[in-house]
Design an enzyme around this catalytic site. Structure first.
Site, PDB file in Angstrom:
ATOM      1  N   GLU A 115       0.822  -1.200   0.000  1.00 33.36           N
ATOM      2  CA  GLU A 115       0.000   0.000   0.000  1.00 33.36           C
ATOM      3  C   GLU A 115       0.864   1.261   0.000  1.00 33.36           C
ATOM      4  O   GLU A 115       0.510   2.259  -0.635  1.00 33.36           O
ATOM      5  CB  GLU A 115      -0.962  -0.047   1.183  1.00 33.36           C
ATOM      6  N   GLU A 135      -4.144  -9.735   3.662  1.00 38.89           N
ATOM      7  CA  GLU A 135      -5.065  -9.438   4.760  1.00 38.89           C
ATOM      8  C   GLU A 135      -6.290 -10.353   4.832  1.00 38.89           C
ATOM      9  O   GLU A 135      -6.666 -10.773   5.934  1.00 38.89           O
ATOM     10  CB  GLU A 135      -5.502  -7.966   4.688  1.00 38.89           C
TER      11      GLU A 135
END
Length: 242
Positions: A115, A135
């Site tokens: 990210e 995740e």
């Protein structure tokens, strides 16, 4: 001496090098790194001598292997965690930096690390780089812009494959799908990043700032609206030089 512990900020000419500095844990993104990165981003944005910024990871094995779950998993409550996030909204600050941001990625670039790279404007990867958003396999979804930035870069279907199937993306596949701009040998990664950053720093900062702003604003509009944003930006630039 660095003002921060988990981040090293170095200025070399017009370039700022931001090094994620927790190599003993593959530069895992913890609470201290979040707070320090928030400060570092403000610092480079406000420094008139910095014309381009390069992000990298310390050590031989990783850019950033993701969040340090031993810390983020121990938040006292969701309400407190959300309040802290709003007070230290690193990701909003990232995408609002007006200067060119380059990620020089080697090794593991997972979760929060990916990210961070996606929040940069340009990405150079060494041949050993591995990208992924693990995740969902941990019972979470990305909460640092990954669900929004990845599909804007690679397209919806490829992003969902990486997200839903937790598929790792190697350097050459990352290049093929547009996740990175270049793949280079590991030993020349920082040299290539320096050359790219130096080239950007040689250009008019006002032009780069407006070009970046125009692209980012236009992504979420129709083509007709985007053309109006472009025209207005060109007029602003011309007026500033009249």
């Amino acid at each position: 001496m660095s003002l921060w512990e988990s981040i090293i900020l170095e200025k070399v000419g017009d370039l700022a090098w931001v090094t994620l500095n927790r190599p003993q844990v593959l530069n895992a993104y913890n609470i201290k790194m979040r707070d320090e990165l928030y400060e570092v981003l403000a610092h480079v944005e406000s420094d008139p001598e910095v014309l381009a910024v390069i992000f990298r990871g310390a050590g031989e094995r990783a850019f950033c292997a993701g969040a340090d779950l031993t810390e983020f998993g121990s938040a006292p409550s969701q309400a407190i965690a959300r309040q802290v996030r709003f007070e230290r909204d690193v990701w909003s600050r990232f995408i609002n930096v007006s200067k060119p941001l380059i990620a020089a990625v080697h090794g593991y670039c997972l979760g929060s690390g990916m990210e961070i790279a996606l929040c940069c404007d340009l990405r150079i990867a060494s041949s050993d780089a591995q990208f992924g958003l693990p995740e969902p396999g941990l019972g979470m979804i990305p909460a640092a812009a990954g669900t929004q930035t990845l599909p804007r870069v690679t397209g919806r279907a490829r992003a969902l494959m990486a997200l839903l199937a937790a598929e790792r993306i190697d350097a050459m596949e990352a290049y093929r799908v547009g996740l990175v701009n270049r793949v280079v040998p590991k030993e020349s990664l920082f040299e290539e990043a320096t050359a790219l950053g130096t080239g950007l720093a040689s250009l008019d900062p006002a032009v780069l700032r407006l070009a970046k702003e125009t692209v980012n604003r236009g992504l979420d509009t129709t083509l007709e609206q985007g053309l109006k944003i472009e025209s207005a930006a060109a007029l602003r630039l011309a007026a500033s030089r009249a």
